[in-house]
Design an enzyme around this catalytic site. Structure first.
Site, PDB file in Angstrom:
ATOM      1  N   ASP A 121     -23.414  -0.075  76.876  1.00  0.00           N
ATOM      2  CA  ASP A 121     -21.437   0.178  75.260  1.00  0.00           C
ATOM      3  C   ASP A 121     -20.296   0.605  76.304  1.00  0.00           C
ATOM      4  OD1 ASP A 121     -23.198  -1.910  73.249  1.00  0.00           O
ATOM      5  OD2 ASP A 121     -23.739   0.240  72.345  1.00  0.00           O
ATOM      6  N   GLU A 131     -19.490  -8.157  67.366  1.00  0.00           N
ATOM      7  CA  GLU A 131     -19.031  -6.822  67.824  1.00  0.00           C
ATOM      8  C   GLU A 131     -18.234  -6.850  68.993  1.00  0.00           C
ATOM      9  OE1 GLU A 131     -23.298  -5.925  67.816  1.00  0.00           O
ATOM     10  OE2 GLU A 131     -23.290  -7.256  69.686  1.00  0.00           O
TER      11      GLU A 131
END
Length: 321
Positions: free
Chosen positions: A14, A222
């Site tokens: 991420d 997301e």
């Protein structure tokens, strides 16, 4: 356009890339072998701290680990699972906006503050009021206003809330032709510690102005990210279980954003999470995959590759090889 792994000695995912004072910093989440069986709620992603990295040359150099900047035990309201984060600068202070579960296993966003991009970051005593779900991106516009983009379905819990941010008695995941669950955005207060307004839904629409349906392969799942290019707002995100990174373009930080297409084809490891940044006149896509860990989705490694636009401002689609 080849992708490179940035830190082969540990599992970092991420990656949120930002340029501060002419230097490139990356703020990833930190995967570690927790021994928890994999499931759709992401309980195996039991991350417990954040590190920050500096990269001098994204085209050839590795990332330098500057150390741990925040841990679960530092946070007064902590339950578990330090998921995605991002950092923004204002008036010489650096604000890390992060997502984690409280002591009742509900995701919220929190803020931690530092005097330098390398931290350490000191967390606030409580989560952001009115925050929920995961995957914050904090974007400073040209006028200095700061916006927080967030949300993720399934384990990210966004299906537990309606479009006005009210908690639902029964979670609802749309199906078929129902409108897809939208991501959220809220402008931050001047001190960057709270939302200045109730979070608003972000509308991602097709070329006819119609919201994407739940069964559209490019609907939001997301991993929100915002950047500007030639005066336009580029909202990019992961489609999750359909495995793409996609983007949509608008004229306002609130949208609506018109879908343009995919940025990146599926990677090894079920899904990916990204950031897009300009550094020294070049654009880069940061993301992750699970190749180094043998495809285990809870052990991911961050990567970088060049990103380019065509003459019309469209991002040229890529494969992460």
């Amino acid at each position: 356009m080849k992708a490179r792994y940035l830190f082969p000695t540990d599992y970092m995912a991420d990656p949120s890339a930002n340029v501060f004072d002419g230097k490139l910093y990356v703020y990833p989440s930190h995967d570690w072998e927790s021994g928890v069986p994999e499931n759709d709620n992401g309980d195996h992603f039991n991350m417990k701290d954040y590190h920050v990295f500096r990269i001098d040359d994204p085209d050839s150099g590795e990332a330098t680990d500057l150390g741990c900047i925040l841990s679960v035990e530092d946070i007064p309201w902590a339950g578990r699972q330090l998921w995605d984060n991002d950092v923004v600068e204002k008036d010489g202070k650096y604000y890390l906006i992060y997502s984690m579960k409280d002591k009742t296993d509900v995701f919220h966003l929190g803020v931690a503050v530092a005097d330098t991009p390398a931290g350490p970051f000191v967390p606030q005593a409580d989560p952001i009021r009115g925050s929920y779900s995961i995957d914050p991106c904090v974007f400073k516009d040209d006028d200095g206003q700061i916006y927080c983009y967030f949300g993720g379905i399934w384990g990210g819990q966004l299906q537990r809330y309606n479009r006005q941010g009210k908690h639902l008695e029964n979670a609802h995941l749309p199906e078929g032709g129902e409108k897809a669950i939208p991501p959220r955005v809220a402008r931050m207060t001047d001190d960057v510690l709270q939302f200045a307004e109730e979070a608003k839904p972000i509308l991602i629409v097709d070329e006819n102005g119609e919201e994407l349906a739940a069964d559209h392969p490019f609907r939001f799942f997301e991993a929100s990210w915002m950047h500007k290019y030639n005066g336009k707002y580029y909202f990019s995100y992961s489609t999750g279980d359909t495995h793409f990174l996609c983007y949509a373009v608008g004229d306002s930080p609130y949208g609506p954003f018109t879908l343009k297409g995919k940025i990146l084809d599926p990677v090894v490891g079920w899904t990916t999470h990204h950031s897009i940044v300009e550094y020294k006149g070049k654009w880069y896509l940061f993301h992750h995959d699970s190749v180094p860990s043998g495809g285990r989705t809870w052990l991911r490694s961050m990567k970088v590759m060049p990103l380019a636009y065509d003459a019309d401002g469209n991002i040229i689609p890529m494969k992460s090889e």
